[in-house]
Write an enzyme that holds these catalytic residues in place. Sequence first.
Site, PDB file in Angstrom:
ATOM      1  CD  GLU A  84      32.290  63.424  35.437  1.00 21.90           C
ATOM      2  OE1 GLU A  84      31.953  62.751  36.423  1.00 21.90           O
ATOM      3  OE2 GLU A  84      33.489  63.595  35.109  1.00 21.90           O
ATOM      4  CE1 TYR A 111      33.631  61.023  32.002  1.00 23.35           C
ATOM      5  CE2 TYR A 111      31.245  60.981  32.263  1.00 23.35           C
ATOM      6  CZ  TYR A 111      32.514  60.834  32.791  1.00 23.35           C
ATOM      7  OH  TYR A 111      32.671  60.489  34.111  1.00 23.35           O
ATOM      8  CG  ASP A 143      37.566  61.771  30.949  1.00 23.45           C
ATOM      9  OD1 ASP A 143      38.506  60.975  30.760  1.00 23.45           O
ATOM     10  OD2 ASP A 143      36.951  61.852  32.035  1.00 23.45           O
ATOM     11  CG  ASN A 174      37.766  57.744  32.052  1.00 28.24           C
ATOM     12  OD1 ASN A 174      38.372  58.128  33.053  1.00 28.24           O
ATOM     13  ND2 ASN A 174      36.476  57.980  31.874  1.00 28.24           N
ATOM     14  CG  ASP A 226      38.549  65.339  39.035  1.00 28.48           C
ATOM     15  OD1 ASP A 226      37.937  65.845  38.074  1.00 28.48           O
ATOM     16  OD2 ASP A 226      38.251  64.222  39.512  1.00 28.48           O
TER      17      ASP A 226
END
Length: 242
Positions: free
Chosen positions: A13, A95, A135, A137, A232
């Site tokens: 990202e 990602y 990531d 997710n 985050d």
Amino acid sequence: IEDHDPDILCLQETKAQPHQSPVDLPQYNEYWNSAEKAGYSGTAIFSKEKPLEIRNGFSDTVQQLFNFPDKYGDPTKEGRVLSARFKDFWVVTVYTPNSKDKLERLELRHKVWDPAFLMHVKELEMVAPVLFCGDFNVAHQEIDLARPKENIGKHGFTVEEREGFDKMIDADFVDTLRSKYPDKTELYTWWTNWGGARERNVGWRIDYWMAGNKLADRVVDANIHPDVMGSDHCPVSIVITP
């Protein structure tokens, strides 16, 4: 970067083209896979050692086998996968597309992206052993999020997303952190910005370092770094023997 001095740094990202980066890191060779859409997605690998090869995205074989575009766009044009081959292994940063709050992209995730990415790392493994990170997710197991019961079936903790992770494990890729700390709780890598979640460590583990079984024995340590701020998410790391 100053504190940890990684030999290889993988980013997700990035939301930028290389020339937009305000950071100058002369000790690293920089490789970027930026999204076609400005200010969106993107990955990068910074490495002290120059890789033998760089691959942006998936191979033609993978591209032809799957129908990637959906009404939200084409994830193969979003800079989501970057692979670098070194002397005796690949490093891949990914990602993974988010399935969205109302699961609008769950079908893409389950039927297209997850099998395509697994095919990608298995293709690379035919050349050299593979380490991949990023990531994903998804929280794989109940131990990987603070409130599993309340989140069953919600994006990031659906049966389909967890099954995609299971298939990586079934293909002999190892979750390096969980292999070192199989029962340790409260190991989270992402926190919502609401309600003081990070301060209270009400989080999710959705960022991983995975290792092919030919490399898993060389992983001597795996960690998360929740003290590192600025996102985050927090960084995750591994140490491997030469």
